[in-house]
Design a protein around this motif. Structure first.
Motif, PDB file in Angstrom:
ATOM      1  N   LEU A 219      46.277  27.803  30.935  1.00 55.00           N
ATOM      2  CA  LEU A 219      47.345  28.812  31.004  1.00 55.00           C
ATOM      3  C   LEU A 219      48.700  28.161  31.746  1.00 55.00           C
ATOM      4  CD1 LEU A 219      45.145  31.686  32.646  1.00 55.00           C
ATOM      5  CD2 LEU A 219      46.261  31.727  30.437  1.00 55.00           C
ATOM      6  N   ASN A 220      48.575  27.267  32.590  1.00 53.85           N
ATOM      7  CA  ASN A 220      49.645  26.625  33.344  1.00 53.85           C
ATOM      8  C   ASN A 220      50.333  25.753  32.610  1.00 53.85           C
ATOM      9  OD1 ASN A 220      50.912  25.600  35.942  1.00 53.85           O
ATOM     10  ND2 ASN A 220      50.018  23.521  35.453  1.00 53.85           N
ATOM     11  N   SER A 221      49.926  25.082  31.491  1.00 53.51           N
ATOM     12  CA  SER A 221      50.542  24.347  30.497  1.00 53.51           C
ATOM     13  C   SER A 221      51.669  25.379  29.737  1.00 53.51           C
ATOM     14  CB  SER A 221      49.744  23.629  29.562  1.00 53.51           C
ATOM     15  OG  SER A 221      49.190  24.515  28.736  1.00 53.51           O
ATOM     16  N   ARG A 222      51.313  26.698  29.694  1.00 51.52           N
ATOM     17  CA  ARG A 222      52.115  27.482  29.042  1.00 51.52           C
ATOM     18  C   ARG A 222      52.943  28.352  29.951  1.00 51.52           C
ATOM     19  NH1 ARG A 222      49.409  31.733  27.019  1.00 51.52           N
ATOM     20  NH2 ARG A 222      47.147  31.590  27.503  1.00 51.52           N
ATOM     21  N   GLY A 223      52.885  27.895  31.184  1.00 51.45           N
ATOM     22  CA  GLY A 223      53.780  28.596  32.313  1.00 51.45           C
ATOM     23  C   GLY A 223      53.594  30.034  32.261  1.00 51.45           C
ATOM     24  N   VAL A 224      52.413  30.492  32.311  1.00 48.59           N
ATOM     25  CA  VAL A 224      52.087  31.940  32.357  1.00 48.59           C
ATOM     26  C   VAL A 224      52.590  32.599  33.589  1.00 48.59           C
ATOM     27  CG1 VAL A 224      50.034  33.517  32.434  1.00 48.59           C
ATOM     28  CG2 VAL A 224      49.959  31.897  30.767  1.00 48.59           C
ATOM     29  N   THR A 225      53.105  33.835  33.551  1.00 52.40           N
ATOM     30  CA  THR A 225      53.678  34.550  34.892  1.00 52.40           C
ATOM     31  C   THR A 225      53.149  36.164  34.774  1.00 52.40           C
ATOM     32  OG1 THR A 225      55.667  35.122  33.907  1.00 52.40           O
ATOM     33  CG2 THR A 225      55.532  33.042  35.098  1.00 52.40           C
ATOM     34  N   ASP A 226      53.340  36.530  35.828  1.00 55.22           N
ATOM     35  CA  ASP A 226      52.676  38.142  35.913  1.00 55.22           C
ATOM     36  C   ASP A 226      51.089  38.152  35.390  1.00 55.22           C
ATOM     37  OD1 ASP A 226      54.858  39.192  37.078  1.00 55.22           O
ATOM     38  OD2 ASP A 226      55.794  39.602  34.831  1.00 55.22           O
ATOM     39  N   PHE A 227      50.398  37.070  35.879  1.00 58.84           N
ATOM     40  CA  PHE A 227      49.079  37.102  35.635  1.00 58.84           C
ATOM     41  C   PHE A 227      48.197  37.506  36.699  1.00 58.84           C
ATOM     42  CE2 PHE A 227      45.194  34.251  35.355  1.00 58.84           C
ATOM     43  CZ  PHE A 227      44.851  34.497  34.202  1.00 58.84           C
ATOM     44  N   TRP A 228      47.191  38.255  36.479  1.00 61.04           N
ATOM     45  CA  TRP A 228      46.141  38.950  37.170  1.00 61.04           C
ATOM     46  C   TRP A 228      45.039  39.481  36.259  1.00 61.04           C
ATOM     47  CZ3 TRP A 228      46.553  44.682  39.608  1.00 61.04           C
ATOM     48  CH2 TRP A 228      45.357  44.765  40.464  1.00 61.04           C
ATOM     49  N   ILE A 229      43.891  38.426  36.597  1.00 59.33           N
ATOM     50  CA  ILE A 229      42.648  38.486  35.599  1.00 59.33           C
ATOM     51  C   ILE A 229      41.626  38.651  36.618  1.00 59.33           C
ATOM     52  CG2 ILE A 229      42.048  36.232  35.472  1.00 59.33           C
ATOM     53  CD1 ILE A 229      41.983  36.761  32.447  1.00 59.33           C
ATOM     54  N   GLY A 230      40.525  39.622  35.979  1.00 57.21           N
ATOM     55  CA  GLY A 230      39.211  39.865  36.620  1.00 57.21           C
ATOM     56  C   GLY A 230      38.322  40.864  35.726  1.00 57.21           C
ATOM     57  N   ARG A 231      37.356  41.556  36.762  1.00 53.60           N
ATOM     58  CA  ARG A 231      36.680  42.611  36.166  1.00 53.60           C
ATOM     59  C   ARG A 231      37.664  43.990  36.567  1.00 53.60           C
ATOM     60  NH1 ARG A 231      31.349  43.591  34.166  1.00 53.60           N
ATOM     61  NH2 ARG A 231      31.400  45.874  33.935  1.00 53.60           N
ATOM     62  N   VAL A 232      38.150  44.541  35.353  1.00 52.87           N
ATOM     63  CA  VAL A 232      38.890  45.597  35.632  1.00 52.87           C
ATOM     64  C   VAL A 232      38.359  46.960  35.886  1.00 52.87           C
ATOM     65  CG1 VAL A 232      41.342  46.534  34.769  1.00 52.87           C
ATOM     66  CG2 VAL A 232      40.822  44.387  34.320  1.00 52.87           C
ATOM     67  N   HIS A 233      38.848  47.600  36.639  1.00 53.77           N
ATOM     68  CA  HIS A 233      38.421  49.178  37.004  1.00 53.77           C
ATOM     69  C   HIS A 233      39.550  50.033  36.721  1.00 53.77           C
ATOM     70  CE1 HIS A 233      34.544  48.427  38.967  1.00 53.77           C
ATOM     71  NE2 HIS A 233      35.144  47.417  39.479  1.00 53.77           N
ATOM     72  N   ILE A 234      39.453  50.829  35.638  1.00 58.63           N
ATOM     73  CA  ILE A 234      40.513  51.613  34.842  1.00 58.63           C
ATOM     74  C   ILE A 234      40.186  53.377  35.443  1.00 58.63           C
ATOM     75  CG2 ILE A 234      41.922  52.462  33.087  1.00 58.63           C
ATOM     76  CD1 ILE A 234      41.282  49.813  31.692  1.00 58.63           C
ATOM     77  N   GLY A 235      41.302  53.784  36.021  1.00 57.27           N
ATOM     78  CA  GLY A 235      40.944  55.411  36.219  1.00 57.27           C
ATOM     79  C   GLY A 235      39.732  55.532  37.252  1.00 57.27           C
ATOM     80  N   SER A 236      39.628  54.781  38.067  1.00 51.25           N
ATOM     81  CA  SER A 236      38.321  54.923  39.076  1.00 51.25           C
ATOM     82  C   SER A 236      38.775  55.895  40.172  1.00 51.25           C
ATOM     83  CB  SER A 236      38.188  53.732  39.820  1.00 51.25           C
ATOM     84  OG  SER A 236      37.389  52.836  39.045  1.00 51.25           O
TER      85      SER A 236
END
Length: 387
Positions: A219-236
């Motif tokens: 990811l760093n080699s691609r210069g990724v930004t606005d990055f937030w990753i994990g186990r997502v809870h939607i509409g909890s």
């Protein structure tokens, strides 16, 4: 005629008793039904139809002077030079209670071993532990005041030995986890802003550091930004049951749904997101005590959305198998077994046995058997079996 009349009366009586029984069951279960089913219906309706989280952000915005009360605690232990002069790929903050010394030692000797990461993986990863202060609510009533000071002295000695405890003077309780989250972002902003990525994790989480480092390097080699990753809870939905430790009263949060967020057990963000979150904490009301929800509120305020990674675990523990280790990023609920899991997951034979066409096909079959079960398990989804 008399017999038929009696049969009719009996049938009606049975129907009446059955109706009363069903009604009583419904009335008894209604509160639980409302808490679980109805709350989720309301939450998803709000999430997908109303979707007015912008209004929530405005309502939670407070003056900077007031917001400072959530971060303006003096440091008891600090290491401002931890990242100085180093090219840091990842800063890891582990949330730990002061008394969890054995958990911290286990992490230091396994996935959080900085020397191993540097020498074997060839990158710099800094691992520190976020702590609050021990208090009267956390100790036995029979302990004396001298015991409190001696307990803090033990932490000081531990820190002298390892140099990785970041502690502020607020009471370390479940209801102060949001203060601990704010501590992490403020410390990174001050002393380790040049780290490419930031991770927060519980002290009973296992992190497959080789897999994570490889993933972040790409990811760093691609210069990724606005990055937030994990186990997502939607509409909890907020939990309104006072019996739950996640109980949130209407006075604290009055809406039907939380903004999307990742499970607080472990997630990763890029440095630009960490900086934006820091600035968001300067103007948001942090009285809600669920730290991962507060993270979602902050992220929504800066227009950053979480991304799901199927090998970030939620509250569940990943199955024990080399075909899982080959892909895993995090797994929750590891204390006594963390050393054994570390040895098994980092064994060179794992990569060998799961490579090649036969190894990959075998692992798909194994993961389907382990992950694609009819009952819900809060760990990796069935989708992970095919990746």
């Amino acid at each position: 005629m008399f017999v038929n009349f009696c049969r009719i009366r009996k049938c009606q009586l049975v129907q009446l008793m059955t109706s009363c029984l069903l009604l009583s069951v419904v009335m008894t279960c209604w509160q639980q039904l409302d808490l679980i089913v109805v709350s989720h219906v309301k939450s998803y309706s709000y999430r997908y139809l109303v979707n007015s989280f912008t209004y929530i952000n405005r309502s939670l915005t407070i003056p900077r002077e007031k917001a400072r009360s959530f971060s303006d605690f003096p440091y008891l232990l600090d290491h401002p030079d931890k990242c100085t002069g180093k090219d840091v790929l990842l800063l890891v903050f582990v949330k730990s209670f002061p008394e969890n010394t054995e958990r911290r030692n286990a992490i230091r000797s396994t996935w959080g071993n900085e020397a191993y990461i540097q020498n074997t993986l060839g990158v710099t990863v800094k691992v520190v532990f976020a702590l609050g202060a021990i208090g009267t609510t956390k100790v036995e009533p029979s302990w004396s005041k001298k015991s409190y000071s001696s307990f803090q002295e033990e932490l000081i000695q531990e820190d002298k030995l390892y140099g990785d405890l970041i502690q502020k003077n607020f009471l370390d309780t479940f209801h102060n986890l949001t203060l601990k989250l704010i501590l992490q972002f403020h410390w990174m902003h001050s002393w380790c802003a040049h780290a490419r990525f930031f991770m927060t994790a519980d002290d009973d989480v296992f992190v497959h550091m080789p897999n994570l480092v490889s993933y972040l390097q790409e990811l760093n080699s691609r210069g990724v930004t606005d990055f937030w990753i994990g186990r997502v809870h939607i509409g909890s939905p907020p939990i309104r049951s006072k019996d739950s430790k996640y109980y949130v009263p209407y006075e604290m949060y009055q809406w039907s749904s939380y903004p999307d967020y990742t499970a607080g057990a472990g997630y990763v963000i890029s440095s630009d997101v960490a900086d934006k979150i820091y600035h968001a904490t300067l103007t948001l009301n942090a009285s809600i005590h669920i730290d991962d929800v507060f993270m979602g509120i902050c992220a929504n305020a800066i227009n950053v959305s979480p991304q799901k990674h199927v090998y970030f675990s939620g509250e569940g523990k990943a199955p024990y198998h080399p075909c899982i280790y080959n892909q895993m990023m995090t797994s929750h609920g590891h204390v006594e077994d963390i050393h054994e899991l570390w040895r098994a997951a980092t064994d060179p034979e794992v990569k060998q046995s799961t490579s090649g066409l036969f190894g990959k096909l075998y692992c798909v079959a194994v993961r389907v058997a382990l992950l694609c079960k009819p009952h819900f398990v809060d760990t990796y989804s069935c989708k992970a079996a095919f990746l």
